[in-house]
Design a protein around this motif. Structure first.
Motif, PDB file in Angstrom:
ATOM      1  N   GLY A 180       1.560   2.411  -3.296  1.00  0.00           N
ATOM      2  CA  GLY A 180       0.472   3.004  -4.057  1.00  0.00           C
ATOM      3  C   GLY A 180      -0.270   2.055  -4.972  1.00  0.00           C
ATOM      4  N   SER A 218      -1.801   2.117   4.476  1.00  0.00           N
ATOM      5  CA  SER A 218      -0.415   2.394   4.851  1.00  0.00           C
ATOM      6  C   SER A 218      -0.286   2.935   6.267  1.00  0.00           C
ATOM      7  CB  SER A 218       0.203   3.414   3.886  1.00  0.00           C
ATOM      8  OG  SER A 218       0.166   2.953   2.560  1.00  0.00           O
ATOM      9  N   SER A 227      -4.916   3.266  -0.566  1.00  0.00           N
ATOM     10  CA  SER A 227      -3.537   2.986  -0.150  1.00  0.00           C
ATOM     11  C   SER A 227      -3.132   3.757   1.096  1.00  0.00           C
ATOM     12  CB  SER A 227      -2.565   3.310  -1.289  1.00  0.00           C
ATOM     13  OG  SER A 227      -2.597   2.310  -2.272  1.00  0.00           O
ATOM     14  N   GLU A 228      -3.576   5.008   1.212  1.00  0.00           N
ATOM     15  CA  GLU A 228      -3.128   5.810   2.348  1.00  0.00           C
ATOM     16  C   GLU A 228      -3.734   5.305   3.658  1.00  0.00           C
ATOM     17  OE1 GLU A 228      -3.689   9.929   1.423  1.00  0.00           O
ATOM     18  OE2 GLU A 228      -2.463   9.791  -0.389  1.00  0.00           O
ATOM     19  N   ALA A 270       0.830  -1.209   0.000  1.00  0.00           N
ATOM     20  CA  ALA A 270       0.000   0.000   0.000  1.00  0.00           C
ATOM     21  C   ALA A 270       0.864   1.260   0.000  1.00  0.00           C
ATOM     22  CB  ALA A 270      -0.915  -0.006   1.224  1.00  0.00           C
ATOM     23  N   ARG A 271       1.977   1.241   0.718  1.00  0.00           N
ATOM     24  CA  ARG A 271       2.883   2.391   0.733  1.00  0.00           C
ATOM     25  C   ARG A 271       3.399   2.692  -0.663  1.00  0.00           C
ATOM     26  NH1 ARG A 271       7.699   1.645   4.617  1.00  0.00           N
ATOM     27  NH2 ARG A 271       8.030   3.838   4.061  1.00  0.00           N
ATOM     28  N   LEU A 281      -2.602  -0.300  -4.187  1.00  0.00           N
ATOM     29  CA  LEU A 281      -3.884  -0.814  -3.720  1.00  0.00           C
ATOM     30  C   LEU A 281      -4.878   0.334  -3.607  1.00  0.00           C
ATOM     31  CD1 LEU A 281      -2.783  -3.228  -0.832  1.00  0.00           C
ATOM     32  CD2 LEU A 281      -3.433  -3.846  -3.161  1.00  0.00           C
TER      33      LEU A 281
END
Length: 568
Positions: free
Chosen positions: A387, A396, A392-393, A384-385, A389
């Motif tokens: 980007g 993450s 993502s934020e 996720a970090r 998914l």
């Protein structure tokens, strides 16, 4: 840790917030080479890294801090390795290959093959000491086509990163201990309840979760040792006696013909059994997934992983021998996932064998679910970090309880769905579907290591895998990938396809990942006349992330270094 289309030698981060990643890498390598004890390098010793892929050679401390010492790292591996495998899979393996001899050979071969894979993971982990495991390694090696390795890892981790098999074993053993008729519905309710409780603990109580999984890990090691000594007691003192605690006298047969009776020497069948054995050894690289949270990551990784491999090999072999010494082979073949329960029932009788010790095995399975959930959530968080998914934020972030709640929820959803599937005997199918794509990724990782040896001799390698071991790992994995398509004696083509359906499902998932990558990173940007680019950002909890943005062709990417909040 973004992938890039530029070469390794001249790669620069999109946002120049720090010196060249290659420069940072050389600085770190020079520091590492001067430290014989592999102590953790403080990021204060070097320039702060950007999110560029070359900086994967730099250690990074998680926002959560480094909470895992040597014993926690060792148990993180052991609890992952010793889960349902040793207590549930021997029956299915014996039923497939037919004899004690082949079964024991498979467990020994599985240990040796696992050592080959561990050596590769150790070289990668010491060279690229970051959380994320295969995500970090394959992104570092395979930068062309751009984003393909990242997307395939994301698809595999989300669609196949479920924690279903040990949850199912937990439910089955609890029902067995309660002397209830097997109920698919009740077993699934127990499995889902276990999964839910563990996700809540890891989401809201980080250090409590680590403490619980450490305690459960030591308990399951003690349980395996207890089983070994119990079987020795049976052989020495009760092998020729009929006792009240057994339904019939315990017969110990150790002659050579008995060991090989019923052997099935078919490569397709043996390879499928090897999937189950390999899955039982899976997890030796579990610490690679959480290196950002490990104290002295390189030093701890090398010693803890090696100790765990030796321990698990010895325990697995001895526990299998214990089963064969106590339980008749025909009962083992028909035991399904309840072989350990039969073992304890024959030794201690119905009262103890059907209640206390099956509950202990259920507890062992729960410990496995805890460490798999803990480590896999970190892999999902790293993806996720990057980007790759949706949301993502959120995934993450480590808010609001100082733990990756978003990643844990992402891990929870596919696990919940798989457990909920209304199908009997789903356990073995799950193992095979998880194992087949994993073997293909293993080929990519092993071949990538060989490529790095040739193209990147500048990388500092605190651990180097034995080169013939890497080559053997490649050839073995290739053989296992093609093994399901070897015709099996006595089966027509429809029956054969049914037996190896897991290979088609695993392949379909990989092909889905390739299609998703093409549509998302190639077709949509091309249709809109733009390119997909990466920028660095920082969440308000301090987590650094990569944002993927569409930039019109010919436009310049504007740099920004201001922190962002999750809802921006």
């Amino acid at each position: 840790m973004a992938s890039s289309s530029s070469s390794a030698a001249d790669q620069e981060p999109l946002l120049q917030r720090s010196p060249s990643p290659t420069g940072s890498m050389k600085s770190y390598n020079s520091i590492s080479k001067s430290r014989e004890d592999d102590e953790e390098v403080s990021l204060g010793d070097i320039n702060p890294p950007s999110r560029a892929v070359e900086n994967d050679v730099l250690p990074e401390t998680a926002v959560l801090g480094r909470n895992l010492g040597w014993s926690s790292a060792y148990i993180l591996i052991m609890s992952r390795v010793i889960g349902s495998g040793i207590f549930a899979t021997p029956g299915a393996i014996v039923r497939s290959v037919g004899s004690v001899g082949i079964t024991l050979l498979l467990w020994i071969a599985g240990a040796l093959i696992s050592w080959l894979g561990l050596a590769i993971s150790l070289e990668y982990g010491c060279m690229l000491p970051r959380s994320g495991g295969d995500k970090v390694y394959l992104e570092f090696v395979y930068r062309h086509p751009r984003f393909l390795a990242s997307v395939l890892i994301a698809v595999k981790s989300v669609l196949l990163g479920f924690t279903a098999s040990n949850c199912i074993v937990f439910g089955e053993y609890v029902l067995y201990a309660l002397n209830r008729e097997p109920s698919q519905f009740e077993g699934k309710i127990l499995a889902l309840g276990l999964l839910t409780v563990i996700v809540v603990i890891h989401s809201c109580f980080l250090k409590t979760g680590i403490f619980i999984q450490n305690v459960l890990g030591w308990l399951k090691i003690a349980l395996a040792i207890f089983m070994v000594f119990t079987s020795l007691f049976v052989v020495l003192f009760r092998s020729n006696e009929s006792t009240e605690s057994t339904t019939s006298s315990i017969q110990i047969k150790t002659n050579g013909s008995y060991i090989w009776d019923g052997s099935v020497w078919n490569w397709g069948i043996i390879s499928t059994a090897m999937f189950k054995v390999s899955y039982s050894y899976a997890g030796l690289s579990n610490v690679n997934n959480v290196l950002n949270e490990v104290k002295n990551p390189v030093k701890t990784l090398k010693s803890a992983a090696t100790a765990a491999l030796i321990t698990s090999c010895i325990l697995y072999l001895l526990v299998n021998i214990a089963y064969f010494l106590v339980v008749p082979i025909e009962e083992i073949k028909n035991s399904g996932e309840l072989i350990a329960a039969l073992f304890f029932e024959r030794v201690f009788g119905a009262k103890v064998g059907r209640v206390l010790l099956p509950l202990a095995i259920a507890t062992s399975a729960a410990g496995n679910v805890m460490v798999v959930t803990f480590s896999h959530a970190r892999v999902v968080q790293e993806i996720a970090r990057q980007g790759f998914l949706p949301f993502s934020e959120f995934i993450s972030s480590s808010k609001p309880f100082g733990a990756p709640m978003g990643a844990l929820i992402t891990h929870y959803i596919p696990s919940f769905l798989v457990i909920s599937i209304p199908a009997a005997n789903i356990y073995s199918f799950i193992l095979d579907v998880e194992g087949y794509p994993g073997t293909i990724y293993s080929i990519a990782g092993s071949a990538g290591l060989l490529w790095l040896r040739y193209k990147r001799p500048d990388l500092h390698r605190p651990y180097k895998a034995f080169l013939p071991a890497v080559l053997f790992s490649v050839f073995h994995s290739v053989a296992v990938v093609f093994a399901p398509f070897v015709p099996r004696e006595g089966l027509n083509w429809k029956q054969h396809l049914s037996e190896v359906s897991y290979a088609f499902v695993g392949t379909a998932i990989i092909l889905f990942g390739i299609g998703y990558w093409y549509v998302w990173t190639v077709w949509i940007p091309r249709r809109n006349g733009c390119t997909l680019e990466e920028i660095d950002a920082t969440l308000d909890d301090g987590t650094t992330i990569t944002r993927l943005v569409h930039v019109p062709i010919g436009s310049k990417l504007v740099s920004t270094t201001e922190p962002v909040t999750e809802d921006e």
